[in-house]
Design a protein around this motif. Structure first.
Motif, short mmCIF file in Angstrom:
data_model
loop_
_atom_site.label_atom_id
_atom_site.label_comp_id
_atom_site.label_asym_id
_atom_site.label_seq_id
_atom_site.Cartn_x
_atom_site.Cartn_y
_atom_site.Cartn_z
N UNK A 186 0.82 -1.11 -0.04
CA UNK A 186 0.13 0.10 -0.06
C UNK A 186 0.78 1.38 0.05
N UNK A 187 1.85 1.26 0.84
CA UNK A 187 2.72 2.31 0.69
C UNK A 187 3.33 2.79 -0.50
N UNK A 188 3.75 1.95 -1.22
CA UNK A 188 4.63 2.17 -2.46
C UNK A 188 3.44 2.47 -3.46
N UNK A 189 2.20 1.88 -3.58
CA UNK A 189 1.36 1.97 -4.41
C UNK A 189 0.96 3.40 -4.17
N UNK A 190 0.64 4.20 -3.10
CA UNK A 190 -0.03 5.39 -2.86
C UNK A 190 1.14 6.44 -3.16
N UNK A 191 2.54 5.66 -3.49
CA UNK A 191 3.49 6.75 -3.82
C UNK A 191 3.76 6.89 -5.31
N UNK A 192 2.87 6.17 -6.09
CA UNK A 192 2.95 6.15 -7.57
C UNK A 192 2.27 7.61 -7.91
N UNK A 193 2.93 8.38 -8.89
CA UNK A 193 2.43 9.69 -9.31
C UNK A 193 0.94 9.64 -9.80
N UNK A 194 0.45 8.31 -10.23
CA UNK A 194 -0.79 8.54 -11.05
C UNK A 194 -1.97 8.12 -9.75
N UNK A 195 -1.46 7.98 -8.66
CA UNK A 195 -2.36 7.35 -7.75
C UNK A 195 -2.59 8.26 -6.64
N UNK A 196 -3.99 8.64 -6.11
CA UNK A 196 -4.40 9.50 -5.25
C UNK A 196 -4.60 9.19 -3.86
N UNK A 197 -4.65 7.59 -3.79
CA UNK A 197 -4.92 7.04 -2.36
C UNK A 197 -5.44 5.64 -2.74
N UNK A 198 -5.42 4.64 -1.67
CA UNK A 198 -6.06 3.24 -1.71
C UNK A 198 -7.16 2.95 -0.46
N UNK A 248 -7.93 10.48 -1.21
CA UNK A 248 -6.79 11.02 -1.73
C UNK A 248 -6.15 11.98 -0.95
N UNK A 249 -6.80 12.58 -0.07
CA UNK A 249 -6.02 13.62 0.76
C UNK A 249 -6.41 13.52 2.11
N UNK A 250 -7.47 13.45 2.79
CA UNK A 250 -7.82 13.44 4.08
C UNK A 250 -7.29 12.43 4.80
N UNK A 251 -7.77 11.11 4.25
CA UNK A 251 -7.03 9.91 5.05
C UNK A 251 -5.55 9.95 4.89
N UNK A 252 -5.03 10.26 3.76
CA UNK A 252 -3.69 10.47 3.70
C UNK A 252 -2.98 10.87 4.80
N UNK A 253 -3.55 12.20 5.26
CA UNK A 253 -2.84 12.93 6.17
C UNK A 253 -3.32 12.68 7.61
N UNK A 254 -4.48 12.00 7.62
CA UNK A 254 -5.46 11.67 8.83
C UNK A 254 -6.05 12.77 9.56
N UNK A 255 -5.38 13.86 10.02
CA UNK A 255 -5.69 14.96 10.74
C UNK A 255 -6.88 15.96 10.15
N UNK A 256 -6.90 15.90 8.85
CA UNK A 256 -8.00 16.61 7.94
C UNK A 256 -9.39 15.79 8.08
N UNK A 314 1.41 6.62 16.23
CA UNK A 314 0.19 5.94 16.68
C UNK A 314 -0.32 4.89 15.77
N UNK A 315 0.54 4.13 14.71
CA UNK A 315 -0.15 3.43 13.92
C UNK A 315 -0.86 3.96 12.66
N UNK A 316 -0.71 5.31 12.59
CA UNK A 316 -1.20 6.01 11.21
C UNK A 316 -0.32 6.48 10.73
N UNK A 317 -0.42 6.80 9.21
CA UNK A 317 0.46 7.53 8.27
C UNK A 317 0.35 9.06 8.89
N UNK A 318 1.27 9.58 9.20
CA UNK A 318 1.24 11.10 9.69
C UNK A 318 2.29 11.90 9.15
N UNK A 319 1.96 12.98 8.21
CA UNK A 319 3.12 13.77 7.73
C UNK A 319 3.86 14.48 8.55
N UNK A 320 5.14 14.61 8.05
CA UNK A 320 6.02 15.40 8.89
C UNK A 320 6.77 16.35 7.70
#
Length: 492
Positions: free
Chosen positions: A44-56, A395-403, A483-489
């Protein structure tokens, strides 16, 4: 100009586990849908890193990759490089059911029944909303006259549009029974006929039943028994029960009838018995069940705890979308509309969608220098405000979680205000900013305030948290586990 997806398609093939791990693949309007032999093999991590992919995300037994509006081109390229044969959406759904638990299968079946008729219901909601604007908003003649009272043209438009509104809502059982036979693979025209027998003009209209004295209800007199001639206009539960009865009766008679006479025997007995059972047994039972459901929901939304219920529903609706359980609300909304003439549940759904879009809007401003991020967030926000939340959520909110949580908080507050001020919708409509057209005229101002809450609260929370995390700095972000979630820094 068509984007070249060759490299991303090739990489995605490897990241989902190769051709041998793909049981079925199809696509919808924005997503690639995979049924994987072993879902754990998907990186999942590498799939979401693809330029064409907005989320999974995974839903209803399918691993779904959000691509966006170019998904059909991506799908064509993927099936070419993968050397796999795509399947229809229905085939993929059937294949995916092997990965579902019993509750998920029930929710999937409900979704598949209502999905084909939702476009018509949305159109009906918009039409009823427009008729409200021209026929109920008394803004002329010192606030005493509506547009239809001033203009014969608009009065004619108002009357003409009811032709469509009546066809959609009063004859809703026809669409439901047809959809059931379509989904279950039985004879669809029999479903249409059965649905028509539930709403025939010969019958006492369902809307007239509560005001008709028992002695004035027409009936069929068979000598030894009498059967009330009651219609089931706009009723959901009776139509569902009748539809499945027809399906299983047709399957039964097809199984026991010799092939040489099946064309005559099967449809005759399946339809005749279904109509009898629908009017003698299932209709009254379904009406009672539907009344209980709408009564319980209405009581909850009108009780002294209604604001608390609204807060809980508003907060949890977006997570329900991820699980697929939100499809149950379609049946509840339609039953509320049939029994009470409106629904105060659907406005909260529209507000939840708006809140998700507002969180993305804040991310757009935070990442205004990040061109790559805006390629995802700008169209996601637009589609969310127009009622399509998946690109925004996945594509956005779950990727960063807090939004995502910011949107949930805004949705809860907006829902509380909506219920506290008695906002009611005529029908299901477009689940975004245009949803105000489906709101009853006396509730429009309060719904507009609720919409403002759903815009401002998620935006502010997302903006503040995003600023604290440095998302407004130039450049992209790395991900760390928190905390087990993908969080941006921030990077650098």
């Amino acid at each position: 100009m068509t984007q070249n997806y060759a490299q991303d398609a090739q990489t995605l093939l490897q990241l989902v586990g190769g051709p041998g791990n793909i049981s079925a693949v199809t696509h919808c309007m924005t997503r690639m849908r995979f049924v994987l032999v072993d879902p754990a093999k998907a990186d999942i991590k590498d799939i979401e890193a693809l330029p064409s992919v907005k989320g999974t995300f995974t839903q209803a037994g399918q691993f779904q990759v959000v691509v966006g509006n170019g998904v059909s081109d991506f799908y064509n390229e993927f099936t070419r490089v993968a050397g796999v044969q795509g399947v229809s959406g229905e085939a993929a759904k059937e294949a995916a059911k092997q990965n579902q638990n019993p509750l998920q299968r029930v929710m999937t079946n409900i979704a598949e029944i209502f999905a084909p008729i939702i476009p018509a219901i949305i159109v009906g909601g918009l039409i009823l909303g427009f008729r409200n604007v021209i026929g109920e908003m008394r803004v002329f003649g010192d606030g005493t006259q509506a547009l239809t009272e001033l203009s014969q043209f608009w009065n004619g438009v108002n009357s003409f549009l009811w032709l469509i509104g009546e066809a959609i809502f009063h004859f809703l059982p026809v669409g439901i029974v047809w959809s059931i036979t379509r989904k279950m693979g039985t004879t669809q025209i029999l479903g249409i006929v059965l649905g028509l027998t539930l709403v025939s003009p010969q019958l006492l209209n369902a809307y007239s039943v509560p005001t008709t004295a028992p002695g004035d209800v027409p009936f069929w007199d068979f000598g030894f028994a009498q059967l009330p001639m009651i219609g089931y206009q706009a009723q959901v539960i009776p139509a569902i029960l009748a539809g499945f009865t027809l399906v299983y009766l047709e399957r039964f008679f097809r199984r026991i009838t010799p092939q040489v006479v099946s064309m005559i025997v099967v449809p005759f007995f399946a339809l005749l018995l279904s109509v009898i059972i629908a009017h003698a047994v299932l209709g009254p039972i379904g009406w009672t069940i539907g009344g209980w459901i709408s009564g319980v929901v209405s009581a909850g939304l009108a009780s002294s705890f209604n604001v608390l219920f609204a807060a809980l529903f508003g907060f949890l609706y977006a997570p329900l979308v991820i699980t697929g359980l939100h499809h149950m609300t379609n049946a509840i909304d339609l039953q509320l509309i049939a029994d009470t003439g409106g629904t105060n549940l659907w406005p909260m759904i529209a507000l939840s969608n708006i809140a998700q879009g507002s969180a993305v809007l804040a991310m757009i401003f935070l990442q205004k220098r990040d061109t790559q991020a805006k390629e995802v967030s700008v169209p996601a926000a637009l589609s969310c405000y127009l009622g399509v939340t998946e690109p925004a959520m996945f594509g956005v909110n779950l990727k960063y979680v807090f939004p995502f949580f910011a949107a949930m908080a805004g949705s809860a507050l907006a829902g509380m205000y909506s219920i506290a001020t008695g906002v009611v919708a005529n029908s299901i409509g477009v689940g975004g900013l245009p949803g105000i057209l489906s709101i009853k005229v006396p509730s429009m101002l309060n719904f507009a305030v609720a919409m403002l809450i759903a815009v401002v609260v998620p935006f502010i929370i997302t903006w503040v948290v995003g600023k604290q995390r440095g998302l407004d700095k130039v450049g992209a972000v790395d991900s760390v586990q928190a905390d087990g979630l993908q969080m941006p820094t921030p990077r650098g």
